[in-house]
Design an enzyme around this catalytic site. Sequence first.
Site, PDB file in Angstrom:
ATOM      1  N   ASP A 111      18.629   3.298  38.757  1.00  0.00           N
ATOM      2  CA  ASP A 111      19.794   3.352  40.025  1.00  0.00           C
ATOM      3  C   ASP A 111      19.639   1.899  40.719  1.00  0.00           C
ATOM      4  O   ASP A 111      18.683   1.380  40.534  1.00  0.00           O
ATOM      5  CB  ASP A 111      19.366   4.348  41.015  1.00  0.00           C
ATOM      6  CG  ASP A 111      20.513   4.253  42.211  1.00  0.00           C
ATOM      7  OD1 ASP A 111      21.894   3.943  41.875  1.00  0.00           O
ATOM      8  OD2 ASP A 111      20.167   4.662  43.301  1.00  0.00           O
ATOM      9  N   LEU A 112      20.671   1.483  41.475  1.00  0.00           N
ATOM     10  CA  LEU A 112      20.798   0.229  41.936  1.00  0.00           C
ATOM     11  C   LEU A 112      20.551   0.259  43.379  1.00  0.00           C
ATOM     12  O   LEU A 112      19.444  -0.031  43.957  1.00  0.00           O
ATOM     13  CB  LEU A 112      22.185  -0.380  41.769  1.00  0.00           C
ATOM     14  CG  LEU A 112      22.528  -1.958  42.629  1.00  0.00           C
ATOM     15  CD1 LEU A 112      21.455  -2.905  41.754  1.00  0.00           C
ATOM     16  CD2 LEU A 112      24.132  -2.230  42.419  1.00  0.00           C
ATOM     17  N   ASP A 113      21.632   0.769  44.178  1.00  0.00           N
ATOM     18  CA  ASP A 113      21.418   0.783  45.730  1.00  0.00           C
ATOM     19  C   ASP A 113      20.296   1.657  46.150  1.00  0.00           C
ATOM     20  O   ASP A 113      20.381   3.044  45.839  1.00  0.00           O
ATOM     21  CB  ASP A 113      22.454   1.470  46.186  1.00  0.00           C
ATOM     22  CG  ASP A 113      24.010   0.423  45.915  1.00  0.00           C
ATOM     23  OD1 ASP A 113      23.911  -0.377  46.221  1.00  0.00           O
ATOM     24  OD2 ASP A 113      24.891   1.300  45.494  1.00  0.00           O
ATOM     25  N   THR A 141      20.700  -2.246  49.773  1.00  0.00           N
ATOM     26  CA  THR A 141      21.992  -2.279  50.044  1.00  0.00           C
ATOM     27  C   THR A 141      22.473  -0.796  50.721  1.00  0.00           C
ATOM     28  O   THR A 141      23.620  -0.899  51.140  1.00  0.00           O
ATOM     29  CB  THR A 141      22.725  -2.501  48.979  1.00  0.00           C
ATOM     30  OG1 THR A 141      22.282  -1.566  47.711  1.00  0.00           O
ATOM     31  CG2 THR A 141      22.919  -3.982  48.427  1.00  0.00           C
ATOM     32  N   LYS A 145      25.333   8.996  49.260  1.00  0.00           N
ATOM     33  CA  LYS A 145      24.405   8.279  48.354  1.00  0.00           C
ATOM     34  C   LYS A 145      24.632   8.725  46.910  1.00  0.00           C
ATOM     35  O   LYS A 145      24.662   9.819  46.458  1.00  0.00           O
ATOM     36  CB  LYS A 145      22.964   8.373  48.591  1.00  0.00           C
ATOM     37  CG  LYS A 145      22.640   7.374  49.974  1.00  0.00           C
ATOM     38  CD  LYS A 145      21.271   7.675  50.327  1.00  0.00           C
ATOM     39  CE  LYS A 145      20.935   6.814  51.516  1.00  0.00           C
ATOM     40  NZ  LYS A 145      19.581   6.807  51.765  1.00  0.00           N
ATOM     41  N   SER A 152      24.395   2.642  37.667  1.00  0.00           N
ATOM     42  CA  SER A 152      24.737   2.603  39.123  1.00  0.00           C
ATOM     43  C   SER A 152      26.362   3.138  39.010  1.00  0.00           C
ATOM     44  O   SER A 152      27.079   2.816  38.172  1.00  0.00           O
ATOM     45  CB  SER A 152      24.839   1.403  39.769  1.00  0.00           C
ATOM     46  OG  SER A 152      25.277   1.213  40.865  1.00  0.00           O
ATOM     47  N   ALA A 153      26.452   3.885  40.076  1.00  0.00           N
ATOM     48  CA  ALA A 153      27.844   4.531  40.404  1.00  0.00           C
ATOM     49  C   ALA A 153      28.700   3.152  41.114  1.00  0.00           C
ATOM     50  O   ALA A 153      29.754   3.598  40.970  1.00  0.00           O
ATOM     51  CB  ALA A 153      27.645   5.669  41.102  1.00  0.00           C
ATOM     52  N   LYS A 194      28.062  10.471  39.384  1.00  0.00           N
ATOM     53  CA  LYS A 194      27.066  11.284  39.773  1.00  0.00           C
ATOM     54  C   LYS A 194      27.506  12.272  40.621  1.00  0.00           C
ATOM     55  O   LYS A 194      28.126  12.036  41.550  1.00  0.00           O
ATOM     56  CB  LYS A 194      25.651  10.285  40.270  1.00  0.00           C
ATOM     57  CG  LYS A 194      25.122   9.216  39.372  1.00  0.00           C
ATOM     58  CD  LYS A 194      24.344   8.418  40.086  1.00  0.00           C
ATOM     59  CE  LYS A 194      23.814   7.223  39.225  1.00  0.00           C
ATOM     60  NZ  LYS A 194      23.021   6.107  39.947  1.00  0.00           N
ATOM     61  N   GLU A 208      15.742   7.082  41.117  1.00  0.00           N
ATOM     62  CA  GLU A 208      16.675   7.394  41.865  1.00  0.00           C
ATOM     63  C   GLU A 208      16.528   7.642  43.305  1.00  0.00           C
ATOM     64  O   GLU A 208      15.345   8.021  43.417  1.00  0.00           O
ATOM     65  CB  GLU A 208      17.541   8.653  41.484  1.00  0.00           C
ATOM     66  CG  GLU A 208      18.660   8.307  40.803  1.00  0.00           C
ATOM     67  CD  GLU A 208      19.826   7.946  41.388  1.00  0.00           C
ATOM     68  OE1 GLU A 208      19.814   8.095  42.547  1.00  0.00           O
ATOM     69  OE2 GLU A 208      20.717   7.416  40.882  1.00  0.00           O
ATOM     70  N   ASP A 209      17.284   7.224  44.386  1.00  0.00           N
ATOM     71  CA  ASP A 209      16.978   7.714  45.486  1.00  0.00           C
ATOM     72  C   ASP A 209      17.926   8.660  46.090  1.00  0.00           C
ATOM     73  O   ASP A 209      17.855   8.833  47.299  1.00  0.00           O
ATOM     74  CB  ASP A 209      17.053   6.030  46.659  1.00  0.00           C
ATOM     75  CG  ASP A 209      18.458   5.761  46.562  1.00  0.00           C
ATOM     76  OD1 ASP A 209      19.291   5.947  45.673  1.00  0.00           O
ATOM     77  OD2 ASP A 209      18.883   5.257  47.838  1.00  0.00           O
TER      78      ASP A 209
HETATM   79  C1  G6P Z   1      26.570   4.264  45.007  1.00  0.00           C
HETATM   80  C2  G6P Z   1      26.178   4.225  46.297  1.00  0.00           C
HETATM   81  C3  G6P Z   1      27.043   4.533  47.385  1.00  0.00           C
HETATM   82  C4  G6P Z   1      28.543   3.854  47.126  1.00  0.00           C
HETATM   83  C5  G6P Z   1      29.069   3.983  45.651  1.00  0.00           C
HETATM   84  C6  G6P Z   1      30.301   3.323  45.418  1.00  0.00           C
HETATM   85  O1  G6P Z   1      26.720   5.594  44.502  1.00  0.00           O
HETATM   86  O2  G6P Z   1      24.890   4.937  46.282  1.00  0.00           O
HETATM   87  O3  G6P Z   1      26.544   4.289  48.656  1.00  0.00           O
HETATM   88  O4  G6P Z   1      29.178   4.238  48.084  1.00  0.00           O
HETATM   89  O5  G6P Z   1      27.903   3.684  44.813  1.00  0.00           O
HETATM   90  O6  G6P Z   1      29.997   1.917  45.266  1.00  0.00           O
HETATM   91  P1  G6P Z   1      31.032   0.960  45.386  1.00  0.00           P
HETATM   92  O7  G6P Z   1      30.353  -0.408  45.456  1.00  0.00           O
HETATM   93  O8  G6P Z   1      31.867   1.109  43.996  1.00  0.00           O
HETATM   94  O9  G6P Z   1      32.355   1.334  46.454  1.00  0.00           O
HETATM   95 MG    MG Z   2      21.134   4.876  45.202  1.00  0.00          MG
END
Ligand code: G6P
Ligand code: MG
Length: 221
Positions: free
Chosen positions: A10-12, A18, A46, A115-116, A146, A170-171
């Site tokens: 996962d990214l964030d 972030t 999240k 990542s989403a 997700k 994943e977090d």
């Molecule tokens: C991930 C992060 C969320 C974020 C979402 C949409 O799921 O965990 O915190 O709101 O992505 O991100 P974006 O950059 O597409 O608005």
């Molecule tokens: Mg995350």
Amino acid sequence: MKNSGAVIFDLDGIVVDTTGLQFLAWRKIANDFGFDFSKDQNEGLKGLSREDCLKQILAWGNIKLSVKDFHKWMDIKNSYYLNYIYEMDASAILPGTLELMDVLQEENIPFALGSASKSGKIVLKQLGIYSRFDAVVDGNDVKNGKPDPEIFLLAANRLGFAPSACVVFEDAVAGVQAANRAGMISIGVGNKGLQKEADFTFNNLTEVTREFLQNFLLFQS
Ligand code: G6P
Ligand code: MG
């Protein structure tokens, strides 16, 4: 010797710090509508797609928008968020991430981003680590966010591995659920609340050892 598995990050909150920036951007949206939400409430955002986050925030504020305005506010959130992102440098990469990538590369274990966020590719490029990934899947590549498994299944497919051979870091609760639904090994990081759902949990990526990974991924003879 062929490696026996692959990793999906996962990214964030896993690769990069972030989550606070996503929180700030979404909070500004709520503030623009005249209300606020807490860090605890943010836990539930999240891992969700931008669309699902905005739906949730509007529900908290009891606000209804036309389809046109809904898209306008998604764009506004993104411009708030990108302003933070373009200020960021490699110091935002979370502890243990680069070291874990080094181990994986040494052991010839491919890894992907799952990542989403629709800014996933932008963030990796800003950090200078885009080219280290064997595959990158972000919110632009899928229909379902997700906890739907689509993001992780597409990442496994692009890596050329069966879902059962993939380990996901994943977090977010929604992310761990997505990994579980994909039939992958789920590793929850940095959130005690993940202990119930994830196959394994760690406080951060510095705790993930080569020996631990070896149980799933390495040195199959
Ligand atoms: C991930 C992060 C969320 C974020 C979402 C949409 O799921 O965990 O915190 O709101 O992505 O991100 P974006 O950059 O597409 O608005
Ligand atoms: Mg995350």
